[in-house]
Write an enzyme that holds these catalytic residues in place. Structure first.
Site, PDB file in Angstrom:
ATOM      1  CE1 TYR A  72      -3.987  -2.454   5.562  1.00 57.10           C
ATOM      2  CE2 TYR A  72      -3.747  -0.103   5.116  1.00 57.10           C
ATOM      3  CZ  TYR A  72      -3.942  -1.402   4.667  1.00 57.10           C
ATOM      4  OH  TYR A  72      -4.074  -1.645   3.321  1.00 57.10           O
ATOM      5  CB  SER A 104      -0.857   0.009   1.260  1.00 52.71           C
ATOM      6  OG  SER A 104      -1.434   1.284   1.471  1.00 52.71           O
TER       7      SER A 104
HETATM    8  N1  LIG Z   1      -8.766  -0.619  -0.876  1.00 53.95           N
HETATM    9  C1  LIG Z   1      -7.689   0.111  -0.626  1.00 53.95           C
HETATM   10  O1  LIG Z   1      -7.751   1.360  -0.516  1.00 53.95           O
HETATM   11  C2  LIG Z   1      -6.345  -0.565  -0.532  1.00 53.95           C
HETATM   12  C3  LIG Z   1      -5.202   0.212  -0.727  1.00 53.95           C
HETATM   13  C4  LIG Z   1      -3.949  -0.381  -0.620  1.00 53.95           C
HETATM   14  C5  LIG Z   1      -3.851  -1.736  -0.349  1.00 53.95           C
HETATM   15  N2  LIG Z   1      -4.972  -2.472  -0.148  1.00 53.95           N
HETATM   16  C6  LIG Z   1      -4.815  -3.904   0.167  1.00 53.95           C
HETATM   17  O2  LIG Z   1      -5.392  -4.675  -0.851  1.00 53.95           O
HETATM   18  C7  LIG Z   1      -5.819  -5.944  -0.332  1.00 53.95           C
HETATM   19  C8  LIG Z   1      -7.242  -6.223  -0.785  1.00 53.95           C
HETATM   20  O3  LIG Z   1      -8.108  -5.288  -0.166  1.00 53.95           O
HETATM   21  P1  LIG Z   1      -9.425  -4.748  -0.872  1.00 53.95           P
HETATM   22  O4  LIG Z   1      -9.301  -3.286  -0.963  1.00 53.95           O
HETATM   23  O5  LIG Z   1      -9.714  -5.522  -2.108  1.00 53.95           O
HETATM   24  O6  LIG Z   1     -10.500  -5.049   0.277  1.00 53.95           O
HETATM   25  P2  LIG Z   1     -11.837  -5.928   0.277  1.00 53.95           P
HETATM   26  O7  LIG Z   1     -12.723  -5.532  -0.853  1.00 53.95           O
HETATM   27  O8  LIG Z   1     -12.363  -5.797   1.670  1.00 53.95           O
HETATM   28  O9  LIG Z   1     -11.320  -7.415   0.022  1.00 53.95           O
HETATM   29  C9  LIG Z   1     -10.653  -8.154   1.011  1.00 53.95           C
HETATM   30  C10 LIG Z   1     -10.695  -9.619   0.656  1.00 53.95           C
HETATM   31  O10 LIG Z   1      -9.994 -10.355   1.657  1.00 53.95           O
HETATM   32  C11 LIG Z   1     -10.829 -11.393   2.185  1.00 53.95           C
HETATM   33  N3  LIG Z   1     -10.491 -11.574   3.590  1.00 53.95           N
HETATM   34  C12 LIG Z   1     -10.515 -10.637   4.573  1.00 53.95           C
HETATM   35  N4  LIG Z   1     -10.164 -11.175   5.749  1.00 53.95           N
HETATM   36  C13 LIG Z   1      -9.902 -12.487   5.509  1.00 53.95           C
HETATM   37  C14 LIG Z   1      -9.497 -13.582   6.338  1.00 53.95           C
HETATM   38  N5  LIG Z   1      -9.328 -13.433   7.656  1.00 53.95           N
HETATM   39  N6  LIG Z   1      -9.324 -14.803   5.777  1.00 53.95           N
HETATM   40  C15 LIG Z   1      -9.530 -14.951   4.438  1.00 53.95           C
HETATM   41  N7  LIG Z   1      -9.905 -13.962   3.613  1.00 53.95           N
HETATM   42  C16 LIG Z   1     -10.091 -12.750   4.151  1.00 53.95           C
HETATM   43  C17 LIG Z   1     -12.251 -10.866   1.976  1.00 53.95           C
HETATM   44  O11 LIG Z   1     -13.233 -11.889   1.872  1.00 53.95           O
HETATM   45  P3  LIG Z   1     -14.078 -12.434   3.143  1.00 53.95           P
HETATM   46  O12 LIG Z   1     -14.542 -11.236   3.913  1.00 53.95           O
HETATM   47  O13 LIG Z   1     -15.163 -13.287   2.566  1.00 53.95           O
HETATM   48  O14 LIG Z   1     -13.101 -13.260   3.889  1.00 53.95           O
HETATM   49  C18 LIG Z   1     -12.101 -10.183   0.608  1.00 53.95           C
HETATM   50  O15 LIG Z   1     -12.168 -11.145  -0.414  1.00 53.95           O
HETATM   51  C19 LIG Z   1      -5.621  -5.855   1.186  1.00 53.95           C
HETATM   52  O16 LIG Z   1      -4.409  -6.483   1.528  1.00 53.95           O
HETATM   53  C20 LIG Z   1      -5.525  -4.352   1.448  1.00 53.95           C
HETATM   54  O17 LIG Z   1      -4.754  -4.090   2.582  1.00 53.95           O
HETATM   55  C21 LIG Z   1      -6.215  -1.922  -0.253  1.00 53.95           C
END
Ligand SMILES: NC(=O)c1ccc[n+]([C@@H]2O[C@H](COP(=O)([O-])OP(=O)(O)OC[C@H]3O[C@@H](n4cnc5c(N)ncnc54)[C@H](OP(=O)(O)O)[C@@H]3O)[C@@H](O)[C@H]2O)c1
Length: 270
Positions: free
Chosen positions: A164, A151
Site C-alpha cells: 500500500y 498519503s
Molecule cells: N482514510 C485514510 O486514512 C487515508 C489516508 C491517506 C490516504 N488515503 C487515500 O484516500 C483515498 C480515499 O480513501 P478513503 O479514506 O476515502 O476510503 P473509503 O471511504 O473506503 O473510500 C474509497 C472510495 O473508493 C471507491 N472504490 C474502492 N475501490 C474501488 C474500485 N475498485 N473501483 C472503483 N471505486 C472504488 C469506494 O467505493 P465502492 O466501494 O463503492 O467502489 C469509495 O468510494 C484512497 O486513495 C486512500 O488510499 C486514505
C-alpha cells in the site's frame, strides 16, 4: 469546515464547469465532492456501488442548482476506466479528483498476491490512465486541475503495509513531476497526503487507527491547496506526524513506521 465564498468562486472559475470525482461514494472523495458541489461545480460521481452513488447524488443535488451524473464501475478493470472517460464526452471538464483507492495491511508474505495486484491496479494503474487522458485534455484546453490521493505513508517504506505504501509513493512521485510538466499548460496538479482519516478505509484495510482526522477536516485544505502547492499535508494531525519525522533519517523513519503500523495491525497477529 467550509470554503469561503472567494475560494468557491476561484474553484468554479478555474476548474469548472464539471469535476470528475472517483471514489465519491465515501470518505475523502465524498467530502471533496460535497465541497465542490457547494462551490457550484457540476459533478460526475464515480464508485462501484450504484445505490450509494444514487444516494449521494440525491443528497448533493438537494437545494443546489448543479448537474450530477453517476458512473458505477470497477477501475481495476479497463472497461471500468473507459466508462468514466465515456461519461465525460461532450462535457466541459476542468477538474479530475482521483480518490478511488484502498489499502491492505499485515505481513506481506501472509497476504494474497491477487488482492495486492488488484490494489496496484486501482491505486496506480487506473489513476495513471485517468491522469494521462485528462491531462491531455486539460493541456489542450490550457486549463484544469488534477488532485491525486497520496498519503503520509508515501514518504518512506512502511512495514506491515508495504505494498500500500509503495502504491502511494508511486502516486506522490507521479504528481510531483506532473505538477512541473503541466504547469506551462495551465494545468495544476496536487498530491494530497493525509495521515489517518476516519473513513471506510481502515475497515477495508483491516487496520485499527487510534487517532484519526475527520474527512471534514481535510477537504477544504486540499481544495485550497490546488493551484497553490504541489503537495498538501491536510489537517493538523497530518502536519504533526509528517513534520515530527522530517529531520529523522529515512532508515529510522522506516523503523518508526514499523512500530506505528505494527500497532495498527497487531490484532491480526493475535
Ligand atoms: N482514510 C485514510 O486514512 C487515508 C489516508 C491517506 C490516504 N488515503 C487515500 O484516500 C483515498 C480515499 O480513501 P478513503 O479514506 O476515502 O476510503 P473509503 O471511504 O473506503 O473510500 C474509497 C472510495 O473508493 C471507491 N472504490 C474502492 N475501490 C474501488 C474500485 N475498485 N473501483 C472503483 N471505486 C472504488 C469506494 O467505493 P465502492 O466501494 O463503492 O467502489 C469509495 O468510494 C484512497 O486513495 C486512500 O488510499 C486514505
Amino acid at each position: 469546515m467550509q470554503l469561503s465564498n472567494n475560494e468557491k468562486n476561484r474553484l468554479l472559475t478555474k476548474y469548472g464547469e464539471w469535476a470528475i470525482v472517483t471514489g465519491a461514494s465515501s470518505g475523502i472523495g465524498l467530502e471533496l465532492a460535497t465541497q465542490l458541489a457547494d462551490a457550484g461545480l457540476n459533478l460526475i460521481l464515480h464508485a462501484r456501488n450504484v445505490e450509494k452513488l444514487q444516494e449521494v447524488a440525491q443528497q448533493l443535488s438537494a437545494n443546489r442548482t448543479i448537474d450530477i451524473k453517476i458512473v458505477a464501475s470497477d477501475v481495476s478493470e479497463n472497461e471500468g476506466i473507459d466508462k468514466i472517460i465515456q461519461s465525460a464526452q461532450g462535457l466541459n471538464i476542468g477538474l479530475l479528483v482521483v480518490s478511488a483507492g484502498y489499502g491492505t495491511s499485515g505481513l506481506f508474505i501472509d497476504g494474497s498476491i491477487h488482492s495486492e495486484i488488484n490494489m496496484l491496479k486501482v491505486n496506480c494503474e487506473a489513476l495513471l490512465s485517468l491522469t494521462h487522458y485528462f491531462s491531455q485534455q486539460f493541456a489542450q484546453q490550457k486549463r484544469g486541475g488534477i488532485i491525486l490521493m497520496s498519503s503520509m505513508v508515501a514518504f518512506q517504506g512502511t512495514p506491515y503495509s508495504a505494498n500500500y505504501a509503495a502504491t502511494k509513493a508511486y502516486v506522490q512521485t507521479l504528481a510531483e513531476a506532473l505538477a512541473v510538466e503541466l504547469k506551462p499548460y495551465g494545468v495544476d496538479v496536487l498530491a494530497a497526503a493525509p495521515g489517518p482519516v476516519a473513513t471506510g478505509f481502515s475497515q477495508r484495510a483491516n487496520m485499527h487507527m487510534s487517532m484519526s482526522l475527520k474527512p471534514s477536516e481535510i477537504g477544504v485544505p486540499i481544495l485550497k491547496a490546488l493551484g497553490r502547492k504541489t503537495t498538501v499535508l491536510p489537517g493538523l494531525l497530518t502536519k504533526i506526524l509528517v513534520y515530527s519525522l522530517r529531520t529523522v533519517p529515512r532508515w529510522a523513519k522506516i523503523r518508526i513506521m514499523e512500530k506505528v503500523m505494527g500497532g495498527m495491525t497487531a490484532h491480526q497477529r493475535k
